[in-house]
Design a protein around this motif. Structure first.
Motif, PDB file in Angstrom:
ATOM      1  N   GLY A 174      43.179  26.866  38.148  1.00  0.00           N
ATOM      2  CA  GLY A 174      44.471  27.640  38.450  1.00  0.00           C
ATOM      3  C   GLY A 174      44.959  28.656  37.093  1.00  0.00           C
ATOM      4  O   GLY A 174      46.363  29.065  36.853  1.00  0.00           O
ATOM      5  N   THR A 175      44.482  27.803  36.337  1.00  0.00           N
ATOM      6  CA  THR A 175      45.498  28.701  34.711  1.00  0.00           C
ATOM      7  C   THR A 175      44.745  29.784  34.453  1.00  0.00           C
ATOM      8  O   THR A 175      45.574  30.526  33.418  1.00  0.00           O
ATOM      9  N   ILE A 176      43.907  30.405  34.905  1.00  0.00           N
ATOM     10  CA  ILE A 176      43.273  31.687  34.476  1.00  0.00           C
ATOM     11  C   ILE A 176      43.223  32.359  35.519  1.00  0.00           C
ATOM     12  O   ILE A 176      42.545  33.159  35.175  1.00  0.00           O
ATOM     13  N   THR A 177      44.080  32.541  36.317  1.00  0.00           N
ATOM     14  CA  THR A 177      44.099  33.314  37.695  1.00  0.00           C
ATOM     15  C   THR A 177      45.029  34.178  38.088  1.00  0.00           C
ATOM     16  O   THR A 177      46.154  33.389  37.652  1.00  0.00           O
ATOM     17  N   GLY A 178      44.804  35.057  38.879  1.00  0.00           N
ATOM     18  CA  GLY A 178      46.475  35.713  39.503  1.00  0.00           C
ATOM     19  C   GLY A 178      46.722  35.639  40.667  1.00  0.00           C
ATOM     20  O   GLY A 178      46.378  34.268  40.851  1.00  0.00           O
ATOM     21  N   GLY A 179      47.604  36.113  41.210  1.00  0.00           N
ATOM     22  CA  GLY A 179      48.373  35.475  42.949  1.00  0.00           C
ATOM     23  C   GLY A 179      48.097  36.303  43.511  1.00  0.00           C
ATOM     24  O   GLY A 179      47.163  37.112  43.724  1.00  0.00           O
ATOM     25  N   GLU A 180      48.325  35.672  45.074  1.00  0.00           N
ATOM     26  CA  GLU A 180      48.403  37.188  45.647  1.00  0.00           C
ATOM     27  C   GLU A 180      48.785  38.400  45.737  1.00  0.00           C
ATOM     28  O   GLU A 180      49.837  38.515  44.959  1.00  0.00           O
ATOM     29  N   PRO A 181      47.890  39.621  45.693  1.00  0.00           N
ATOM     30  CA  PRO A 181      48.135  40.837  45.489  1.00  0.00           C
ATOM     31  C   PRO A 181      49.024  41.186  47.207  1.00  0.00           C
ATOM     32  O   PRO A 181      49.435  40.502  47.863  1.00  0.00           O
ATOM     33  N   ALA A 182      49.627  42.557  46.928  1.00  0.00           N
ATOM     34  CA  ALA A 182      50.346  42.459  47.315  1.00  0.00           C
ATOM     35  C   ALA A 182      50.359  43.045  49.493  1.00  0.00           C
ATOM     36  O   ALA A 182      49.053  43.079  49.010  1.00  0.00           O
TER      37      ALA A 182
ATOM     38  N   GLY B 259      36.352  39.956  46.360  1.00  0.00           N
ATOM     39  CA  GLY B 259      37.297  40.396  47.138  1.00  0.00           C
ATOM     40  C   GLY B 259      37.448  41.287  47.972  1.00  0.00           C
ATOM     41  O   GLY B 259      38.488  42.063  48.869  1.00  0.00           O
ATOM     42  N   GLY B 260      36.386  40.569  48.971  1.00  0.00           N
ATOM     43  CA  GLY B 260      36.112  40.410  49.933  1.00  0.00           C
ATOM     44  C   GLY B 260      37.522  39.613  51.531  1.00  0.00           C
ATOM     45  O   GLY B 260      37.882  39.942  53.189  1.00  0.00           O
ATOM     46  N   ALA B 261      38.379  38.095  50.504  1.00  0.00           N
ATOM     47  CA  ALA B 261      38.818  37.422  50.659  1.00  0.00           C
ATOM     48  C   ALA B 261      40.417  38.106  51.922  1.00  0.00           C
ATOM     49  O   ALA B 261      41.487  38.868  51.039  1.00  0.00           O
TER      50      ALA B 261
ATOM     51  N   PRO C  31      43.937  38.677  52.397  1.00  0.00           N
ATOM     52  CA  PRO C  31      45.710  38.139  51.297  1.00  0.00           C
ATOM     53  C   PRO C  31      45.896  36.614  50.601  1.00  0.00           C
ATOM     54  O   PRO C  31      45.385  35.956  49.442  1.00  0.00           O
ATOM     55  N   GLU C  32      46.182  35.845  51.855  1.00  0.00           N
ATOM     56  CA  GLU C  32      45.971  34.882  52.249  1.00  0.00           C
ATOM     57  C   GLU C  32      45.185  33.576  51.182  1.00  0.00           C
ATOM     58  O   GLU C  32      45.717  32.587  50.494  1.00  0.00           O
ATOM     59  N   PHE C  33      44.076  34.194  51.131  1.00  0.00           N
ATOM     60  CA  PHE C  33      42.978  33.326  50.441  1.00  0.00           C
ATOM     61  C   PHE C  33      42.453  34.015  49.418  1.00  0.00           C
ATOM     62  O   PHE C  33      41.332  33.404  48.582  1.00  0.00           O
ATOM     63  N   VAL C  34      43.303  35.433  48.977  1.00  0.00           N
ATOM     64  CA  VAL C  34      42.434  35.378  47.922  1.00  0.00           C
ATOM     65  C   VAL C  34      42.529  34.798  46.084  1.00  0.00           C
ATOM     66  O   VAL C  34      41.684  34.805  45.346  1.00  0.00           O
ATOM     67  N   GLU C  35      43.908  34.132  45.819  1.00  0.00           N
ATOM     68  CA  GLU C  35      43.726  32.775  44.807  1.00  0.00           C
ATOM     69  C   GLU C  35      42.739  32.101  44.748  1.00  0.00           C
ATOM     70  O   GLU C  35      42.836  31.222  43.834  1.00  0.00           O
ATOM     71  N   GLN C  36      42.621  30.894  46.095  1.00  0.00           N
ATOM     72  CA  GLN C  36      41.497  30.010  46.437  1.00  0.00           C
ATOM     73  C   GLN C  36      40.226  31.022  45.512  1.00  0.00           C
ATOM     74  O   GLN C  36      39.582  30.238  44.950  1.00  0.00           O
ATOM     75  N   GLN C  37      39.925  32.318  46.143  1.00  0.00           N
ATOM     76  CA  GLN C  37      38.170  33.038  46.135  1.00  0.00           C
ATOM     77  C   GLN C  37      38.657  33.482  44.332  1.00  0.00           C
ATOM     78  O   GLN C  37      37.622  32.898  43.804  1.00  0.00           O
ATOM     79  N   GLN C  38      39.290  33.828  43.959  1.00  0.00           N
ATOM     80  CA  GLN C  38      40.032  33.627  42.338  1.00  0.00           C
ATOM     81  C   GLN C  38      39.450  32.680  41.410  1.00  0.00           C
ATOM     82  O   GLN C  38      38.886  32.216  40.815  1.00  0.00           O
ATOM     83  N   ARG C  39      40.289  31.540  42.398  1.00  0.00           N
ATOM     84  CA  ARG C  39      39.197  29.851  41.659  1.00  0.00           C
ATOM     85  C   ARG C  39      38.088  29.104  42.008  1.00  0.00           C
ATOM     86  O   ARG C  39      37.591  28.987  40.765  1.00  0.00           O
ATOM     87  N   ALA C  40      37.621  29.229  43.309  1.00  0.00           N
ATOM     88  CA  ALA C  40      36.718  29.175  43.717  1.00  0.00           C
ATOM     89  C   ALA C  40      35.641  30.199  43.374  1.00  0.00           C
ATOM     90  O   ALA C  40      34.476  29.330  43.890  1.00  0.00           O
TER      91      ALA C  40
ATOM     92  N   SER D 203      33.234  33.377  46.279  1.00  0.00           N
ATOM     93  CA  SER D 203      33.119  33.027  46.528  1.00  0.00           C
ATOM     94  C   SER D 203      32.406  32.236  47.793  1.00  0.00           C
ATOM     95  O   SER D 203      32.002  30.499  47.541  1.00  0.00           O
ATOM     96  N   PHE D 204      33.305  32.241  49.127  1.00  0.00           N
ATOM     97  CA  PHE D 204      33.078  31.005  50.696  1.00  0.00           C
ATOM     98  C   PHE D 204      32.926  30.988  51.456  1.00  0.00           C
ATOM     99  O   PHE D 204      32.463  32.342  51.895  1.00  0.00           O
ATOM    100  N   PRO D 205      31.638  30.085  51.687  1.00  0.00           N
ATOM    101  CA  PRO D 205      31.458  30.269  53.175  1.00  0.00           C
ATOM    102  C   PRO D 205      31.907  30.332  54.352  1.00  0.00           C
ATOM    103  O   PRO D 205      33.081  29.415  53.970  1.00  0.00           O
TER     104      PRO D 205
END
Length: 514
Positions: A354-362, A431-433, A435-444, A446-448
């Motif tokens: 999580g060092t170089i990721t953003g946060g949850e979008p508005a 980009g499809g997650a 909002p509550e999962f956006v931070e996870q997707q930024q860090r990890a 795409s996820f199944p």
């Protein structure tokens, strides 16, 4: 001081569990990124996944320890959690751990922290606890961090280890020694900071470490030569400091190596010496080494937890014969996953942390209030389903009329084994997650996700199943195929209102580490 009293006579370590995240960053990647040496004696560091933290790692280690000891979580009489990096600075993490493991709500829980010797302190305190008589569980988990360019970051790893203490457990604590001599600045984390640091005066730090470790061992009141441990498990901020104490302790470097895993895990903080204990006790001699080295499991261990500042707690542990077959009784069962198997690049490691990721979008996501979430904790933490009192059909979650017979007679709680079969699956692309999962997707990335038919209480042979959606982690082929077998694992789901929501995800059985 000796660990005398009733607990000393009846309790010993009956099972050990260890968990290190499967992602790792080679030391060479750090050296290439920063053009500097990195942490001495560290070949690689474990990197927690985007949805892992000390609580999920503690749950993984605790489950392994319980399985190794053959003890049901519902029989645990006392639970201790030690960590310097809890998910929140102020919260009952030990209570959350109890829920995730299935330990009863009336069982005493204790939480230890503030120092990397917290694991050793927790073990000593739990052995000396006299208020309970049943099996006890000590879990130590840590994931220290450092400023990206720092030596602390170069060596920062992650992991968890757990010990079940039970009557007639073969490995007992013979003595406990304590030592403290102020050496401020050797290792600290400022108020409100997530990054461990030090003043960087190398010789000062070495002297503080050696003095505290040796002082705690001397406080045992036992001649080190008389101890002659098979393995020495020390807190290891890097791969050299433990060996610097070898001469002062009058022990062979090979004994330090037998109880040290920092080269494979990085600095695991308070969990380091207990992970070293797990490695020393493993039936293969070293859970990550070539089994052909022929080294036998340790039957005597010197464990020392060191905390910057500087203090230390030392414990001597040895096996005792509990029946006529002394060799068999001296073996401590171990279930350990000590080595990662997925290499990351430096950029990927920064993302996972999580060092170089953003946060949850508005705009927010699917809002679930904390009270609503709490009502489903048994299902999310322990896969508790309902068995219809009328016809025996399963419902997950157990609410409303029976889906099979329509009865309103109610449900009896049953716990699912956590295994199941994929019924449908897809992948959530970048980009499809929600909002509550956006931070996870930024860090990890795409996820199944999958709809899983979870096995009934009887396992795969039980003809009753319940279906539920779940994220999939560590799927070798990406999106799992229909009919693939999966197993539930504890993970962070997302964070909302400042509260981390924990629950289950699934990992393909073929990718599950034993």
């Amino acid at each position: 001081m000796s660990a005398d009293g009733p607990a000393r006579a009846t309790l010993g370590i009956a099972g050990v569990g260890a968990y290190v995240p499967r992602f790792y960053l080679p030391a060479s990647a750090y050296r290439e990124a920063w053009d500097k040496g990195g942490a001495p004696g560290v070949d690689r560091v474990a990197v927690a996944d985007a949805d892992e933290d000390t609580l999920t790692m503690a749950t993984e280690a605790g489950r392994r320890a319980l399985a190794a000891a053959g003890v049901d979580a519902g029989d645990i009489d006392h639970l201790a959690l030690a960590t310097t990096t809890p998910p929140n600075d102020e919260e009952e993490s030990a209570v959350r751990l109890a829920s995730l493991l299935g330990v009863g709500p009336s069982v005493p829980t204790r939480q230890f922290g503030g120092s990397t010797r917290a694991g050793a302190v927790a073990l000593a305190a739990t052995v000396g606890e006299t208020a309970t008589v049943g099996p006890r569980l000590v879990v130590v988990a840590d994931g220290p961090r450092g400023a990206p360019e720092s030596d602390e970051a170069a060596g920062a790893g992650a992991g968890a280890a757990a010990l079940v203490l039970a009557e007639d457990g073969p490995l007992v604590v013979d003595a406990v020694g304590e030592f403290g001599d102020p050496a401020p600045g050797t290792r600290f984390r400022g108020f409100g900071s997530a990054e461990t640091e030090s003043i960087g005066v190398t010789q000062y730090e070495r002297d503080a470490y050696t003095r505290a470790v040796v002082g705690a061992v001397e406080a045992l009141g036992i001649d080190t030569a008389e101890l002659d441990p098979d393995a020495v498990a020390l807190t290891a901020p890097d791969g050299k400091l433990p060996y610097r104490a070898a001469n002062a302790l009058d022990v062979e470097p090979a004994r330090i190596a037998a109880g040290t895993v920092v080269s494979r895990t990085g600095d695991a903080g308070a969990a380091g010496p207990v992970l070293g204990l797990a490695s020393a006790l493993d039936s293969a001699g070293d859970a990550g080494a070539d089994e052909s080295d022929g080294r036998s499991p340790a039957t005597s261990v010197l464990l020392v937890g060191y905390g910057g500042g500087a203090g230390a707690t030392a414990l001597t542990l040895s096996t005792e014969a509990t029946d006529t077959n002394a060799a068999a009784s001296s073996v401590v069962p171990v279930e350990a996953a000590l080595d990662g198997d997925v290499e990351l690049s430096y950029a990927e490691a920064l993302r996972r942390r999580g060092t170089i990721t953003g946060g949850e979008p508005a705009g927010g996501g699917a809002y679930v209030s904390v009270p609503t979430w709490k009502r489903t904790i048994p299902q999310r933490h322990r896969l508790v389903a309902g068995e219809c009192a009328e016809c025996g059909a399963l419902s997950f979650p157990p609410e409303g009329a029976c889906p099979d017979c329509g009865s309103l007679a109610g449900y009896d709680d049953v716990t699912l084994p956590g295994t199941g079969t994929v019924e449908a699956a897809t992948a959530i692309g970048q980009g499809g997650a929600p909002p509550e999962f956006v931070e996870q997707q930024q860090r990890a990335g795409s996820f199944p996700v999958a709809v899983v038919a979870f096995d009934g209480p009887g396992g795969e042979t039980d003809d009753r199943t319940v279906s539920a959606p779940a994220q999939v982690v560590h799927s070798p082929a990406g999106t799992p195929a229909i009919s693939d077998r999966v197993e539930a694992v504890p993970r962070r789901i997302y964070e909302q209102e400042g509260v981390v929501r924990y629950g289950f995800k699934v990992v393909p059985t073929e990718a599950r580490r034993e």
